[in-house]
Design a protein around this motif. Structure first.
Motif: not given
Length: 479
Positions: A76-97
């Motif tokens: 599953r390493a490829g899946l895990h890598k994609r998650l970490l690439e596309e969902f950075p943990t420092d992203a900030q919320p949208t107006v809707n959030h």
């Protein structure tokens, strides 16, 4: 959205907010506006490795993820890598959030891996209890304001996320407690689904179980879909085909008591959430004022007026928010509390929020900054702000109260409906001179404008203002 359909939804959902029975279900579409990918975008590179197109496999994405794992020797390493690439943990919320976080919602469910909901709630000053593992369900964070159930896991723990067919097949065994928890909330709360496509096998199973158990007596839920748009270069036949698919999907959701609201653009979702927030806050009234003197009126008459006003606010179903305004609050709050206990409906905190100012701070700069935040936090809970009198004693002289002016500025900044009561004089009269042009040129109905005009007419006794204030509150509370 059809205007009557929208009105009905906002009215019903706000009622659920007041009853503390509203919930949110957030899908991947809610985070796309922040640059995050949806499922198709997440799996597109992995699909390409298999010689497939994720767009063409959009109805079989769980199988697509499994194919990639199978093709890599169950790695599953490829899946895990994609998650970490596309969902950075420092992203900030949208107006809707942020809008969702400000609503008085205590339960959020999501299939998203990102942490935008949690960040938005924390930004709104709330204590968040996030659950992405079964063992976390057994514990409760003290004094939590909201719980976020991440039924498919969290990006910071990619090895535990739900993504493949194997994960879904084992879900009732590995994460059955989430199924039970969501089932209970779907039975007892009214959900608003946002950014969710309803292609998730787990949710299908849960909704079907609820439908078979409760049949026609299931709770009403709502979802928002973007209406199928005609794309450049798309054939008319393909456009009509997608329209048919959406219509059939909407009709199928009716089996589960899920009503669909269609929008033409994602901006309409933001405006819908803003309207829900405004409508909810309209039943909370902030009263600003202070008085060392009362002009031509007797103090006893003003005390009677304030006491009766406190009763009227509660009688008309408003929650009263106030600081301890000098010469105002004692009589006002006495009337409100008497009415609350006389009605014997709910708890006192359901009707009244009163916070005294932290006055004994030696450093003037620190005190002013703290008072500003204090005022902003208090006023942000209301949708209407009423301003009366506005004078204080300074160096032995009566002067205009700058605190009332500051509260007016904050109320305008937070988009409250401001209601200066000019006949009480002082700062209130000054504010009416500022407010009057805005009221006359605003989108308010003619009926409300006339009620504002009647409110500002001179009054021989303060008691004459009670019926005028009542009229305005009734009209604004219905908007």
């Amino acid at each position: 959205m059809h205007i009557n359909e929208l009105d009905a939804f906002v009215k019903e959902y706000v009622k659920e907010l007041h009853n503390e029975t509203a919930a949110i279900f957030a899908g991947a579409g809610l985070s796309v506006g922040k640059g995050f990918v949806d499922w198709v975008g997440l799996l597109q590179p992995l699909a390409a490795e298999l010689g497939l197109d994720a767009e063409r496999e959009s109805d079989h994405l769980v199988a697509l993820a499994q194919h990639h794992v199978n093709d890599n020797g169950m790695n599953r390493a490829g899946l895990h890598k994609r998650l970490l690439e596309e969902f950075p943990t420092d992203a900030q919320p949208t107006v809707n959030h942020q809008l969702l976080a400000r609503l008085p919602v205590a339960v959020y469910w999501t299939t998203n891996y990102d942490r935008l909901i949690e960040r938005a709630l924390e930004g709104a000053g709330k204590i968040v209890d996030s659950k992405h593992r079964v063992d976390q369900l057994a514990f409760t964070k003290p004094r939590r304001d909201a719980v976020v159930f991440k039924m498919h896991g969290d990006v910071e723990h990619p090895a535990q996320v739900v993504l493949t067919k194997d994960d879904y097949e084992r879900y009732p065994i590995d994460r059955g407690a989430f199924i039970n928890g969501l089932t209970g909330d779907l039975v007892s709360k009214t959900f608003l689904f946002l950014g969710f496509s309803f292609k998730d096998p787990n949710l299908d199973y849960i909704l079907a179980r609820i439908r078979l158990t409760f049949q026609a007596n299931g709770r009403q839920h709502y979802c928002v879909f973007r209406r199928v748009q005609e794309q450049a270069g798309q054939s008319q036949a393909e456009y009509e085909y997608l329209q048919i698919k959406q219509r059939l999907a909407i009709n199928d959701l009716k089996r589960f008591n899920i009503k669909t609201l269609l929008v033409d653009s994602y901006d309409e979702i933001t405006e819908l959430l803003r309207r829900i927030e405004r409508t909810y806050r309209r039943k909370t009234l902030f009263i600003s004022g202070s008085a060392e003197e009362f002009g031509a009126w007797d103090k006893s008459d003003v005390s009677e007026f304030l006491n009766d006003l406190g009763k009227i606010v509660i009688q008309r179903g408003f929650r009263l928010v106030s600081g301890f305004g000098w010469g105002i609050s004692n009589d006002l709050l006495s009337g409100a509390i008497e009415q609350i206990y006389g009605q014997r409906i709910g708890h006192i905190q359901d009707h009244l929020i009163v916070r005294p100012f932290p006055r004994y701070i030696a450093d003037v700069g620190v005190r002013d900054a703290l008072w500003h935040e204090f005022r902003k936090d208090l006023i942000s809970q209301a949708g209407i702000a009423l301003f009366m009198f506005g004078n204080k004693l300074s160096d032995g002289k009566t002067v205009l109260a700058d605190g009332v002016r500051k509260e007016y500025a904050i109320a305008r900044e937070l988009d409250l409906v401001t209601v200066p009561v000019a006949p009480t004089g002082y700062v209130a009269n000054e504010l009416w001179q500022l407010d009057e042009p805005g009221v006359k040129s605003s989108a308010m109905s003619e009926e409300i404008k006339q009620a504002f005009a009647r409110l500002q007419a001179p009054a021989a006794k303060p008691q004459e203002l009670l019926s005028r204030i009542s009229e305005i509150l009734d009209l604004l509370g219905k908007e």
